[in-house]
Design a protein around this motif. Structure first.
Motif, short mmCIF file in Angstrom:
data_model
loop_
_atom_site.label_atom_id
_atom_site.label_comp_id
_atom_site.label_asym_id
_atom_site.label_seq_id
_atom_site.Cartn_x
_atom_site.Cartn_y
_atom_site.Cartn_z
N GLY A 61 47.39 34.70 56.70
CA GLY A 61 46.73 33.78 55.77
C GLY A 61 47.13 33.93 54.32
N ASP A 62 47.43 35.17 53.90
CA ASP A 62 47.73 35.34 52.47
C ASP A 62 48.99 36.17 52.21
OD1 ASP A 62 46.80 37.87 53.02
OD2 ASP A 62 45.36 37.93 51.37
N GLU A 63 49.83 36.37 53.25
CA GLU A 63 51.03 37.18 53.02
C GLU A 63 51.99 36.52 52.03
OE1 GLU A 63 54.22 36.35 53.95
OE2 GLU A 63 53.88 34.67 55.29
N PHE A 64 51.89 35.18 51.89
CA PHE A 64 52.80 34.52 50.93
C PHE A 64 52.52 35.02 49.52
CE2 PHE A 64 50.17 31.38 48.64
CZ PHE A 64 49.01 31.37 49.42
N ILE A 65 51.29 35.38 49.24
CA ILE A 65 50.96 35.88 47.89
C ILE A 65 51.63 37.25 47.69
CG2 ILE A 65 49.08 36.66 46.39
CD1 ILE A 65 47.30 34.53 47.70
N TYR A 66 51.43 38.13 48.66
CA TYR A 66 52.01 39.48 48.57
C TYR A 66 53.54 39.41 48.50
CZ TYR A 66 53.34 44.19 49.96
OH TYR A 66 53.93 45.43 50.00
N HIS A 67 54.15 38.67 49.43
CA HIS A 67 55.61 38.72 49.51
C HIS A 67 56.30 37.95 48.40
CE1 HIS A 67 54.58 40.15 53.64
NE2 HIS A 67 55.46 41.04 53.26
N GLU A 68 55.70 36.85 47.94
CA GLU A 68 56.28 36.16 46.78
C GLU A 68 56.17 37.04 45.53
OE1 GLU A 68 55.42 32.05 46.06
OE2 GLU A 68 55.47 31.54 48.19
N ALA A 69 55.01 37.70 45.40
CA ALA A 69 54.82 38.57 44.23
C ALA A 69 55.76 39.77 44.27
CB ALA A 69 53.37 39.05 44.15
N LEU A 70 56.03 40.26 45.46
CA LEU A 70 56.92 41.42 45.57
C LEU A 70 58.37 41.04 45.21
CD1 LEU A 70 57.39 44.37 46.54
CD2 LEU A 70 57.77 43.44 48.83
N CYS A 71 58.80 39.86 45.62
CA CYS A 71 60.24 39.53 45.50
C CYS A 71 60.62 38.75 44.25
CB CYS A 71 60.67 38.72 46.72
SG CYS A 71 60.55 39.66 48.25
N GLY A 74 61.43 40.05 40.58
CA GLY A 74 62.67 40.83 40.51
C GLY A 74 63.89 39.94 40.63
N LEU A 75 63.86 39.06 41.61
CA LEU A 75 65.03 38.19 41.82
C LEU A 75 65.27 37.29 40.61
CD1 LEU A 75 64.23 37.48 45.54
CD2 LEU A 75 66.46 38.31 44.74
N LEU A 76 64.19 36.92 39.92
CA LEU A 76 64.32 36.05 38.74
C LEU A 76 64.69 36.86 37.49
CD1 LEU A 76 61.21 33.79 39.44
CD2 LEU A 76 63.62 33.21 39.86
N THR A 95 59.56 39.87 53.59
CA THR A 95 60.25 40.19 52.34
C THR A 95 61.69 39.65 52.42
OG1 THR A 95 58.88 42.15 52.17
CG2 THR A 95 60.85 42.12 50.81
N LEU A 96 62.33 39.90 53.54
CA LEU A 96 63.67 39.33 53.77
C LEU A 96 63.63 37.81 53.63
CD1 LEU A 96 65.30 40.77 57.02
CD2 LEU A 96 66.25 40.79 54.71
N ARG A 97 62.61 37.22 54.26
CA ARG A 97 62.48 35.75 54.24
C ARG A 97 62.48 35.21 52.81
NH1 ARG A 97 56.68 34.64 55.34
NH2 ARG A 97 56.61 34.65 53.07
N GLU A 98 61.74 35.86 51.93
CA GLU A 98 61.67 35.38 50.53
C GLU A 98 63.02 35.53 49.85
OE1 GLU A 98 59.23 33.64 49.09
OE2 GLU A 98 58.33 33.75 51.08
N LEU A 268 58.04 27.28 46.29
CA LEU A 268 57.24 28.49 46.44
C LEU A 268 55.77 28.08 46.46
CD1 LEU A 268 59.09 30.92 43.99
CD2 LEU A 268 59.44 30.59 46.44
N ALA A 269 54.95 28.84 47.17
CA ALA A 269 53.53 28.49 47.26
C ALA A 269 52.69 29.23 46.23
CB ALA A 269 53.01 28.80 48.66
N TYR A 270 53.24 30.33 45.68
CA TYR A 270 52.44 31.15 44.78
C TYR A 270 53.09 31.32 43.41
CZ TYR A 270 49.82 35.15 43.01
OH TYR A 270 49.06 35.98 42.23
N TRP A 271 54.36 31.76 43.40
CA TRP A 271 54.95 32.17 42.13
C TRP A 271 55.47 30.97 41.35
CZ3 TRP A 271 53.83 36.92 40.83
CH2 TRP A 271 54.34 37.41 39.62
N ASP A 272 55.06 30.87 40.09
CA ASP A 272 55.67 29.93 39.13
C ASP A 272 55.44 30.49 37.74
OD1 ASP A 272 53.03 29.39 38.50
OD2 ASP A 272 53.11 27.25 38.96
#
Ligand code: SAM
Length: 306
Positions: A61-71, A74-76, A95-98, A268-272
């Protein structure tokens, strides 16, 4: 009528005197691997949830928040479009997916010590990895990530540390030290960036986060803490980005939105830009605790969690 008595419950202690309860619909799988106890439970509130050694790692339900925030922070923060990435740990494959959302990424290596966990996630959590393990750019290795870093030389534009907590006798125990972060720095390209998840940032429980922050400051010139609330953990969660060139705290909302538009395929669903400013705007008590922390975590004095 559905009542609390309709369910079995999973209780996760967040501290010795506090915890978070989840109503369970069913056990998808439960196993003991060579390294850890694994459960994938379907919770009523968050869907499928990965639990290792009794600790929730992520939920559908909320892994998109964790994994978008993790990746993404840094990538940006990589100077130029990132071409190569290393995931240290990373179990679920999200994490790979992001990382694979960046068309510029030509190679993504994931090093997770526990092949059985990864296989269970591959089988039972397709909603999380969404085929990331089968992407031709992916290489998955099953070995201790510290040994991998000590013995290899390949440089990466982005390295993210997505590990379980350093439990005593646990597999991640020696991957939160100054020496380990030195190995990570030495494998980053000069314009590269690293991120990691660094535990809770709730009041009274900041020692883990601030010790890691202090330790990273020994190794990297730019260390930027950020946080986000993870509902299934029931607590705000800390992350840290470290680089030698780009400071994520100096990237404004418009710059982040522009970089996402240029570098990321799809939405992205979370990070902007707005989320970026909010996450890096740590509250006063967290900033004070970071400034006050003097503990440096070393191989001789590692950070052990009970
Ligand atoms: N999302 C999670 C969270 O909330 O903290 C963590 C992601 S993931 C499930 C953590 C992974 O780190 C596990 O699959 C575990 O096998 C792996 N791991 C632990 N110690 C490791 C080590 N020494 N080398 C490589 N992987 C390790």
């Amino acid at each position: 009528m559905i009542t609390p008595q309709s369910y079995k419950w999973f209780f996760e202690p967040t501290t010795p005197v506090e915890g978070h309860m989840h109503a369970i619909r069913r056990t998808v799988v439960e196993a003991q691997t060579k390294f850890q106890h694994v459960e994938i439970l379907e919770t009523a509130a968050y869907g499928k949830t990965l639990i290792l050694d009794g600790r929730i790692q992520s939920s559908q339900g909320d892994e998109f928040i964790y994994h978008e925030a993790l990746c993404h922070p840094g990538l940006l923060a990589v100077e130029g479009a990132p071409r190569s990435a290393l995931v240290i740990g990373g179990g679920e494959g999200a994490t790979l997916r992001e990382i694979l959302r960046y068309p510029s990424i030509q190679r993504a290596v994931m090093v997770d010590i526990d092949g059985e966990v990864v296989e269970l996630c591959r089988q039972h959590l397709p909603e999380m990895h969404r085929g990331a393990f089968d992407d031709p750019r992916t290489e998955v290795r099953h070995e201790d990530a510290r040994a991998y870093l000590e013995h290899g030389r390949e440089p990466f534009d982005f390295i993210t540390i997505d590990l379980t907590e350093p439990l005593e006798e646990g597999p991640a125990c020696m991957l939160f030290t100054r020496e380990f972060y030195g190995l990570v720095r030495d494998r980053l390209t000069p314009g590269g960036a690293m991120t990691l998840q660094a535990g809770m940032t709730k009041i009274g429980e900041l020692a883990f986060y601030t010790s890691i922050h202090r330790t990273l400051r020994e190794v990297f010139p730019i260390v930027a803490g950020y946080q986000t609330f993870i509902s299934c953990f029931g607590t705000p969660w800390g992350f840290i980005a470290a680089t030698r060139k780009v400071d994520p705290r100096k990237q404004d909302a418009a710059a982040i939105d522009r970089l996402i538009a240029d570098r990321v395929k799809g939405d992205l669903a979370y990070w902007d830009g707005q989320t970026h400013l909010h996450a890096f705007g740590l509250p006063k008590f967290v900033r004070k605790a970071i400034d006050a922390q003097s503990r440096i975590v070393t191989d001789r004095n590692p950070l052990i969690v009970s």
